[in-house]
Design a protein around this motif. Structure first.
Motif, PDB file in Angstrom:
ATOM      1  N   GLY A 126       0.800  -1.219   0.000  1.00 44.59           N
ATOM      2  CA  GLY A 126       0.000   0.000   0.000  1.00 44.59           C
ATOM      3  C   GLY A 126       0.834   1.271   0.000  1.00 44.59           C
ATOM      4  O   GLY A 126       1.974   1.293  -0.465  1.00 44.59           O
ATOM      5  N   PHE A 127       0.262   2.339   0.589  1.00 44.13           N
ATOM      6  CA  PHE A 127       0.983   3.622   0.539  1.00 44.13           C
ATOM      7  C   PHE A 127       0.694   4.524   1.729  1.00 44.13           C
ATOM      8  O   PHE A 127       1.124   5.683   1.760  1.00 44.13           O
ATOM      9  N   THR A 278       1.534 -10.032 -15.856  1.00 41.79           N
ATOM     10  CA  THR A 278       1.788 -10.999 -14.779  1.00 41.79           C
ATOM     11  C   THR A 278       2.027 -10.351 -13.427  1.00 41.79           C
ATOM     12  O   THR A 278       1.990 -11.032 -12.399  1.00 41.79           O
ATOM     13  N   MET A 279       2.319  -9.049 -13.389  1.00 40.27           N
ATOM     14  CA  MET A 279       2.651  -8.289 -12.194  1.00 40.27           C
ATOM     15  C   MET A 279       4.037  -8.632 -11.642  1.00 40.27           C
ATOM     16  O   MET A 279       4.382  -8.229 -10.537  1.00 40.27           O
ATOM     17  N   ILE A 292       0.860  -0.035  -4.637  1.00 37.15           N
ATOM     18  CA  ILE A 292       2.293   0.203  -4.823  1.00 37.15           C
ATOM     19  C   ILE A 292       2.699   0.163  -6.288  1.00 37.15           C
ATOM     20  O   ILE A 292       3.717   0.733  -6.683  1.00 37.15           O
ATOM     21  N   CYS A 293       1.894  -0.470  -7.131  1.00 40.04           N
ATOM     22  CA  CYS A 293       2.199  -0.554  -8.563  1.00 40.04           C
ATOM     23  C   CYS A 293       2.226   0.830  -9.220  1.00 40.04           C
ATOM     24  O   CYS A 293       2.865   1.013 -10.257  1.00 40.04           O
ATOM     25  N   ASP A 297       2.173   7.903  -7.943  1.00 38.26           N
ATOM     26  CA  ASP A 297       0.819   8.212  -8.407  1.00 38.26           C
ATOM     27  C   ASP A 297      -0.151   7.312  -7.643  1.00 38.26           C
ATOM     28  O   ASP A 297      -0.609   6.277  -8.142  1.00 38.26           O
ATOM     29  N   THR A 298      -0.476   7.711  -6.428  1.00 38.24           N
ATOM     30  CA  THR A 298      -1.257   6.858  -5.530  1.00 38.24           C
ATOM     31  C   THR A 298      -2.748   6.838  -5.866  1.00 38.24           C
ATOM     32  O   THR A 298      -3.525   6.166  -5.182  1.00 38.24           O
ATOM     33  N   HIS A 299      -3.155   7.576  -6.903  1.00 38.72           N
ATOM     34  CA  HIS A 299      -4.560   7.558  -7.314  1.00 38.72           C
ATOM     35  C   HIS A 299      -4.795   6.623  -8.498  1.00 38.72           C
ATOM     36  O   HIS A 299      -5.933   6.486  -8.956  1.00 38.72           O
ATOM     37  N   LYS A 300      -3.766   5.965  -8.966  1.00 40.56           N
ATOM     38  CA  LYS A 300      -3.915   5.097 -10.146  1.00 40.56           C
ATOM     39  C   LYS A 300      -4.542   3.756  -9.792  1.00 40.56           C
ATOM     40  O   LYS A 300      -5.390   3.238 -10.510  1.00 40.56           O
ATOM     41  N   TRP A 301      -4.104   3.171  -8.683  1.00 40.57           N
ATOM     42  CA  TRP A 301      -4.588   1.851  -8.276  1.00 40.57           C
ATOM     43  C   TRP A 301      -5.286   1.933  -6.926  1.00 40.57           C
ATOM     44  O   TRP A 301      -4.839   2.646  -6.024  1.00 40.57           O
TER      45      TRP A 301
END
Length: 321
Positions: A126-127, A278-279, A292-293, A297-301
């Motif tokens: 997470g973040f 596949t991540m 975290i991906c 940019d914590t609003h993407k996922w």
């Protein structure tokens, strides 16, 4: 030492989804979590309501029933906890991971309590643990917090809320309604564009009627024990102040990614390197799941669009097994 198929770091909704999928496919796994189940959600404000509707927060097609279309923090805690306990997931709570290293095809994961060996590692951290700081004098005073929990604490106090996002708006409205004198400090010229549509009219009207004061195009210069000084469009202004809620956002902890050599994009978003099908990262056997991906940019996922990561990751591990 037992060698797990997967060590999952982080017991948030996506970490739980990864564990469920691993269990369903017959893989050995363990989740390591430095706090309680869904630690990030536990630390959300006590009255927080999700933007997403309950069905979009479901994992593994397990129904999420809430009193309203958009569930609250307490309902989410109950939902994810019940999934973890009723499925008897292998979770070690309050066990902070210290390091991850790789020798040949095996990973060694060291926590505060134990050492684990695994063929694969899933990082789903997470973040929410590292706040974006203001880097100003007085930010380390006890009256300043980067997290907001219960408005009752601020009743009868002069509270400055820094930020224009959902967390800032929720805090401002709740504290005002519990008897605080609330002032918002917003760096831009308006409220954030992502403010929940059913909340925005409320905050706009409270500002318009003067119940909540707001300084637009303003920043904080310094904080003292009893005051806060702002850089405003009209120059410096010093306000009497009891508490500061600096709700300026959060960023992921990249410690583990740096330790094992995961690459990042060269831009300011610092997006980790991974295969979108596949991540899996550029380090074979290391996978990313959830927020975290998106790097900075914590609003993407978020939960509803990263639930699919679990099936993608486990499918790839099974193919390679």
């Amino acid at each position: 030492m037992k060698i797990f198929d997967i060590v999952i770091i982080g017991c948030g909704p996506i970490g739980i989804a990864c564990a469920l999928e691993a269990k369903n496919k017959g893989l050995s796994y363990v989740i390591l979590e430095k706090g309680p189940i869904v630690n990030s959600l536990f630390n959300y404000p006590v009255n927080m309501q999700f933007f997403s509707s309950s069905e979009k927060l479901e994992i593994d097609e397990i129904p999420f029933i809430s009193n309203e279309a958009k569930p609250r923090r307490s309902e989410a805690l109950e939902y994810y906890r019940r999934i973890a306990t009723s499925n008897k997931l292998n979770i070690n709570l309050f066990e902070k991971v210290i390091s991850i290293s790789k020798v040949e095809s095996k990973f060694t994961v060291v926590s505060e309590k134990n050492t684990y060996s695994s063929k694969n590692v899933v990082i789903a951290t997470g973040f929410y643990d590292i706040p974006n700081t203001l880097n100003i004098q007085g930010e380390d005073l006890p009256k300043v917090s980067h997290y907001y929990n219960d408005p009752h604490y601020y009743s009868g106090q002069k509270v400055v809320v820094i930020g224009a996002s959902n967390s800032s708006v929720d805090a401002a409205l709740e504290c005002y309604r519990k008897g605080a004198t609330v002032t918002m400090v917003i760096r831009g010229s308006e409220l954030g564009e992502r403010v929940k549509y059913w909340v925005k009219p409320d905050i706009v009207n409270r500002i318009k009627e003067g119940s909540i004061k707001v300084y637009y195009n303003a920043t904080v210069k310094e904080i003292s024990k009893n005051t806060i000084t702002l850089n405003t469009e009209n120059g410096l202004e010093t306000l009497q102040n009891d508490f500061v809620l600096a709700l300026t956002g959060y960023k992921p902890d990249f410690t583990f990614l740096d330790q094992i050599g995961v690459g990042f994009s060269s831009d300011e978003n610092k997006i980790p390197t991974y295969n979108e099908a596949t991540m899996e990262t550029n380090i074979k056997g290391v996978y990313l799941a959830g927020v975290i991906c998106g790097g900075m940019d914590t609003h993407k996922w978020f939960i509803e669009n990263s639930r699919i990561h679990a099936k993608m990751i486990i499918k790839d591990i099974l193919v390679k097994k």
